[in-house]
Design a protein around this motif. Sequence first.
Motif, mmCIF file in Angstrom:
data_model
loop_
_atom_site.group_PDB
_atom_site.id
_atom_site.type_symbol
_atom_site.label_atom_id
_atom_site.label_comp_id
_atom_site.label_asym_id
_atom_site.label_seq_id
_atom_site.Cartn_x
_atom_site.Cartn_y
_atom_site.Cartn_z
ATOM 1 N N PRO A 47 -58.696 -27.832 56.285
ATOM 2 C CA PRO A 47 -59.703 -28.863 56.569
ATOM 3 C C PRO A 47 -61.126 -28.331 56.402
ATOM 4 C CG PRO A 47 -58.815 -27.983 58.607
ATOM 5 C CD PRO A 47 -58.017 -27.349 57.502
ATOM 6 N N PRO A 48 -62.039 -29.195 55.948
ATOM 7 C CA PRO A 48 -63.462 -28.833 55.972
ATOM 8 C C PRO A 48 -64.009 -29.015 57.385
ATOM 9 C CG PRO A 48 -63.175 -31.027 55.076
ATOM 10 C CD PRO A 48 -61.794 -30.490 55.336
ATOM 11 N N THR A 49 -65.308 -28.969 57.515
ATOM 12 C CA THR A 49 -65.935 -29.187 58.821
ATOM 13 C C THR A 49 -65.810 -30.663 59.181
ATOM 14 O OG1 THR A 49 -67.496 -27.390 58.410
ATOM 15 C CG2 THR A 49 -68.052 -28.965 60.147
ATOM 16 N N LEU A 88 -58.797 -39.567 51.430
ATOM 17 C CA LEU A 88 -57.606 -38.797 51.046
ATOM 18 C C LEU A 88 -57.701 -38.415 49.579
ATOM 19 C CD1 LEU A 88 -54.815 -40.878 52.809
ATOM 20 C CD2 LEU A 88 -56.263 -39.073 53.733
ATOM 21 N N SER A 89 -57.412 -37.169 49.281
ATOM 22 C CA SER A 89 -57.415 -36.701 47.912
ATOM 23 C C SER A 89 -56.183 -37.200 47.190
ATOM 24 C CB SER A 89 -57.444 -35.166 47.880
ATOM 25 O OG SER A 89 -56.292 -34.648 48.496
ATOM 26 N N ARG A 148 -67.739 -39.571 53.887
ATOM 27 C CA ARG A 148 -66.315 -39.327 54.119
ATOM 28 C C ARG A 148 -65.889 -38.080 53.360
ATOM 29 N NH1 ARG A 148 -62.343 -44.236 54.774
ATOM 30 N NH2 ARG A 148 -63.538 -45.624 56.110
ATOM 31 N N PRO A 149 -65.620 -36.995 54.039
ATOM 32 C CA PRO A 149 -65.141 -35.804 53.331
ATOM 33 C C PRO A 149 -63.735 -36.029 52.784
ATOM 34 C CG PRO A 149 -65.082 -35.456 55.701
ATOM 35 C CD PRO A 149 -65.783 -36.763 55.481
ATOM 36 N N GLU A 150 -63.453 -35.432 51.647
ATOM 37 C CA GLU A 150 -62.137 -35.569 51.025
ATOM 38 C C GLU A 150 -61.200 -34.502 51.581
ATOM 39 O OE1 GLU A 150 -60.172 -35.787 46.521
ATOM 40 O OE2 GLU A 150 -62.336 -35.629 46.829
ATOM 41 N N VAL A 151 -60.015 -34.916 52.003
ATOM 42 C CA VAL A 151 -59.055 -33.992 52.621
ATOM 43 C C VAL A 151 -57.690 -34.185 51.965
ATOM 44 C CG1 VAL A 151 -60.267 -33.963 54.840
ATOM 45 C CG2 VAL A 151 -58.455 -35.640 54.451
#
Length: 466
Positions: free
Chosen positions: A453-455, A464-465, A110-113
Amino acid sequence: MHFLLANRAPIGTIEDWGRRQFQKSKATLDKMQDVPVGQSRDALSALRIDRTGQRRPRSLGVWLRRIFMLLMLLLIAGGSYLGAVQLGWLAPPTSTAGSWFAVPDIMKNRPEVRIVRPTTESGRSADATVVATGYLESRRQARIGARAPGRIQEVKVEEGSRVKKDEILAVLEHADLDASLAATEASVSRAKAAIEEQNVLIAQHKREFERSKKLLASKSISDTEYDQSRFQLDGSIARMESLKAEVQLAEARLQEAEQLKENMFIRAPFDGTVISKDAEVGESILPGGMGDASGRGSAVTVADLDNLEVDCDVKEDYISRIQSGQAAEVAVDAVPGRRYHGLIRKVIPMGDRARATIKVKVTITDPDSRLFPDMSGTVYFLPEPNPDETVTEAPRIFCPDDAVVQDDEGEFVWVLDDRTHVQKARVTSGKRKDGRVEIVNGLTGNEKIVSNPPTLTVDQAVKLSE
């Protein structure tokens, strides 16, 4: 003893006797099992388990328990399957995942956004040259304490009370000062009475001196008697000066006692509103107190809510677009749908190297009762009005410039759904200014969009950050 030895059998005879006893016991056992005495077999071989009876059928309760346990297992399995599908651990039969089993979201990367919301603006604020956020504060705000240590006897105000300058806010205990003040007043009265008494004495000595002068001229008294009357008059006059000094000293002490008593009254330094009551009756208060250990430092906090301003930070890159006296609009989060007029009061000539910002003070010219210190607000620094330009009141949607992404099909933003997954939302952008872009089409203003946003991929779970 000879009788016992005579009646005892030899050893060989004892063995025969034991054998006979065994044969008797065996015969008795055979009789009990209906076996002829002459038949020789082991007694234990006679024990048998009767297996000739038929097996009894199982009871109905056993089958009912088995059926109930089977139903419970089926229910548990079905509930577990539905829960796994709901959590995304398993793909339902009708899904396009191609398999009944999917990788659980908790096992996916899960990328942090960072999530932001679009802003809806209208009027001149939509054309603001710079937008900054900050907090409201009172132009004049003070924590009012005592000028002397003491214990609070009475607090005359509550939170929200409107007060005038020099109005009493709280009173400290001062019974001892009242007694001291009364004693000092008595000292002043006594000194003044002594002056009155001395005035009478001076008048008497002055009359005696005048009489002595006439008697000396007629040679009726000696020079010694004349000098004595003159010295009495001079002494009375000198005593008067001493008594006047004593009166001044007593009055000074009286003024000191009155000031000490006045220090027991905490007064408002200016017109304002009580926004915090910091102490209660019975608590000790000290000038400069910092807490419970050293005593309270203030009794109440008063703020001038008629003179509010916004303390905001402006990026160094945009500070050249701001100058004192420039018009602005202030949007307060706690008062939606209302824009307040503002003027830049001061640009603080000091930067923050850590954040690369400059502090700017914006005065709100039309505050109302809904505004309070420490509320968050957004300041829109307006450009000079152009008479040839038509200002539209239609709402316009803006979002951060870095939230808009470009691909082969055009521009889009990543929107967060209710499952903390991201989806693509196609948009049409407009003017870009000061790190934000106007969204002409594609958003309603209520979405949660991903900033910078990242990829990402469609329907990807994100974190969520903070």
